[in-house]
Structure formats: C-alpha cells, structure tokens
Design an enzyme around this catalytic site. Structure first.
Site, PDB file in Angstrom:
ATOM      1  CB  CYS A 309      16.683 -47.134  40.274  1.00  0.00           C
ATOM      2  SG  CYS A 309      15.087 -46.544  40.847  1.00  0.00           S
ATOM      3  CD  GLU A 343      10.149 -51.134  40.021  1.00  0.00           C
ATOM      4  OE1 GLU A 343       9.592 -50.156  40.564  1.00  0.00           O
ATOM      5  OE2 GLU A 343      10.971 -51.875  40.602  1.00  0.00           O
TER       6      GLU A 343
END
Length: 443
Positions: A309, A343
């Site tokens: 994140c 990601e």
C-alpha cells in the site's frame, strides 16, 4: 497519491432569471417580472408536491448544490433522521456525486437538494432483470466486466458490488492529525464504538486515536514518542524515513492501516500486520518528525511485490512525496538485488503515479544509452519488473514486435515529447543517505 480535487464539471441548469431585462412585457398592464413570478409559483407547487413524498427514498436521483455553489447530479445512497425533530423534511441524505469519484460522497441537508429535479431510481435488481431479458448472457457479462470503478480492476462484478455495499457510507467525516484537520475520503473499519463519530483526533507520533480533543491533549502530555516507533534508515535535510516492523509494533501498524483506509478505497491491512514492514516518510523540525506518507511491504513476497500500500496524506500531496515513496521502494529492491513491482490492484491515483515514474526512469536511460538495449537490461538497471517495462513502453508506442522479439524504437524527439508529458520527477532519493540492510527473519 495525487490530488483530491474533482475534475471540472459543467454547471447544470441555468442561472435564475431576474430583473425586467430578463422577461418580456406581455401587454401594457403586465408586471415586468410576471414571468419570473409564474415560474416561482410553479416551482413552489412542484416542491410542495414532492414534500408529500419526503423523506426521499434511497436510490433517488436529484441535483445537489456542491461546495462550488453549482448544482451537480447525485444519487441518494443512504438517509438518516435529523437530530432536531422527526419531521420528514428534517432527514439528511448521504449522496454520491455521479460526476466525481466516491471520495467526494457526503451527507447533505434537504435545502441543498433541488426537489424540482427529483427522479426516483428503478430498483437495481428489477432493472437488472428487465435489462437481462433484452441482452444475451455474453452481452451482460461484457457490461459487468467493463463497469468497474478505477482501482478495482481485479474485482469481479459481484465482489465489486459487495465491496461498495459494505463501504458505501463514510463512518468518519474528519480527522485531526498534527496541525491539520483533514476531510476523509472513504470508509474505514474502525472499532464499532467509533462509528458515526464525526471527527477523530490522532496522535501524530504513535497514531492512537480519540473521540475528543481533550483526550488528545491529555495523551500528548504522556506520549514520549516524537517520531514513528522504528529505525531511521534515511535522512536528507528535513526528510526522514523510518522502517517500522509490524510484528514489533503491532498497535502502531494497525492504527496506521485504520488511518490509511480513510484515504484508500481499494485495499489496506487491518489486523494482520505481522508480515509487513512499514516505511514512514516524515518532515522533521524541532517539534519532532511529522508523517507525510508511507508505503508498506511484505517481508517475504513470492510474487516479487516491493510495495503493498502507498499513501501521501492529502495536506502533503502535489509536493513530490508520492513519487519519492515509489522511487524509495525501488532503491530498496536494488539493495536486495531483486526486481520489484507494486501489489495489484492499484488505485486510480496510484496507477497514474507509477506510470509517470516508470516513464521517466526508462526514457531517461533510453535518451542517454547508445546502441541496443534489451528489456532485461533495463530491468537489471532499474529493478523494475520486465512486465511493467513492456507495458509502459507499449503504452507509449515505443516498442514493436519484429522477427519473434520486442524491439525498442527510441527516436530522441519522441522520447523528449513523452518525458515532457510525464511531468517533473519530484524529490530525488539520495542513495548515499540510505543506511539499510534487507530484512531477515530473526531466529
């Protein structure tokens, strides 16, 4: 990352008529503003007719006056009774501005809504059923696949609907963090006792959160921290980066995730922080180190993820910090001797930032390099995964497939044009100031 500003939208409706110059005089004895009065009477009658249908139903579409003082189309997502009375006219409505991202959804009062523009929405299940009768199964699947909000590209249609239903209403409207009061963007799964709390107060150093300012003031007198609870691995001027181990600092990691989820729609960690490292970027002064953003990273990733994140807090956006965080994640990958990739799925703002970073890094190399260069060589030099290099160059029309292999076409003028479009690179990472060794599981 990026900006929380909405894109400019055209004003809906027309300006209110007024004055004798705006109306035609119909006969010698007619009042000059008679047309205006007639319209007002009609408007009042329409509003009166809608008053009988208050409170408005969830799903209703209507025009709403936004912070720019213009009317914009909205859809009612939720409603609640006002605190002052139980009158149907006292309801508040949680609305989604259909022109803008969900981060701008908010509670509004009835006076902000133009009841003359009300449209009741067809029930979605009934609408889906009626529509499906007119479409083949293949056509309906194609619509479901393409009707995906940016940042949710890897969610199927059913999962997206479930996500939006669960997170449709922001539970926290504002937070106070250090010297900033910040409007939140999205729902975050705080413990139930904090739901419907209009504002939360965060300690900017340990990230504990409270319901009242007085609680925060008492806490600050006892809190010993003046920086994130981890190792300082980088300092250049007033910028510092701290590495925080989620296993050693579990409460801090969880609080950081609660905070981040208020500004990230697509994903975040809630409780399982043991497997992650958090890299917290701070601006430092004589009062301490103040968080401006962070990224998280798995301690061990089989998919070569070098970032899970990423967030730059709204008060610090458009200052180059997001680009700095991305560049920093790749410098860590170089230290590890690995290629990395973020990601998925990326948020809409995250994808823009990564595309910009990859474009600038790759094209700067291509400008300076003489002779042929392969995608693998570019990957070894930059720690950017080959798939990301390929997709970036293809999006810029700089790559062709010839005789069974990809060939990079690097015309200097074309490179300069793309570099200019990619914008400035932001803050540079001074690698000489990075003191870090890759994480290894202890014991």
């Amino acid at each position: 990352m990026g900006s929380m500003e909405a894109s400019t939208a055209p004003e809906n409706g027309s300006a209110a008529a007024g004055g004798a110059g705006g109306t035609a005089c119909n006969g010698a004895g007619a009042a000059p503003n008679g047309g205006v009065m007639e319209r007002r009477l009609r408007s009042s009658a329409a509003s009166a007719s809608w008053a009988a249908h208050l409170p408005l139903e969830v799903g209703t579409r209507v025009m709403c006056r936004w912070r720019d003082q213009k009317l914009h189309p909205v859809k009612v997502i939720e409603r609640r009774k006002g605190s002052s009375s139980s009158s149907p006219a006292d309801y508040e409505y949680y609305v989604h501005y259909t022109e803008f991202n969900r981060r701008l959804d908010e509670w509004v009062k009835l006076e902000q809504l133009d009841l003359d523009t009300v449209e009741t929405d067809v029930d979605e299940k009934v609408e889906d059923k009626a529509t499906s009768l007119k479409m083949t199964r293949h056509q309906k699947r194609k619509i479901d696949e393409t009707h995906v909000e940016q940042g949710h590209e890897e969610l199927d249609a059913a999962s997206l609907r479930e996500h939006e239903e669960f997170t449709k209403v922001k539970n926290i409207a504002k937070i106070e963090l250090g010297r900033y009061e910040i409007d939140t963007w999205y729902f975050s799964p705080f413990p139930p006792e904090y739901n419907d709390c209009p504002k939360l107060f965060f300690c900017e150093f340990c990230l504990n959160f409270m319901k009242r300012k007085e609680q925060l003031q008492r806490h600050m007198k006892k809190c010993d921290l003046k920086h994130p609870p981890g190792d300082e691995i980088y300092r250049s001027g007033t910028l510092s980066m701290f590495e925080v181990d989620g296993k050693k600092n579990k409460v801090y990691g969880q609080n950081l995730c609660y905070l981040a989820k208020l500004f990230l729609d697509h994903k975040t960690l809630y409780y399982d922080v043991d497997l992650f490292l958090f890299y917290v970027l701070c601006e430092c002064d004589d009062r301490g180190c103040h968080m401006v953003g962070y990224f998280s990273k798995e301690k061990h990733s089989e998919e070569s993820y070098n970032l899970a994140c990423i967030l730059t807090l709204p008060p610090y956006q458009r200052k180059g910090y997001g680009k700095f965080l991305i560049a920093f994640s790749y410098e860590l990958s170089k230290k590890e001797g690995k290629v990395g990739t973020p990601e998925r799925p990326l948020s809409d703002l995250g994808l823009l930032s990564y595309r910009g970073y990859w474009t600038r890094v790759l094209l700067e190399i291509l400008k300076k390099h003489k002779g042929n260069i392969s995608i693998k060589e570019l990957s070894d030099m930059t720690a950017i995964k080959a798939d990301d290099i390929l997709s970036t160059l293809q999006s810029l029309d700089l790559i062709q497939y010839r005789k069974g292999q990809h060939v990079i076409c690097a015309d200097p003028k074309v490179l300069d044009r793309h570099l200019k479009a990619a914008g400035r690179g932001g803050l540079d990472v001074d690698v000489s100031k990075l003191i870090w060794t890759p994480y290894k599981e202890q014991g």
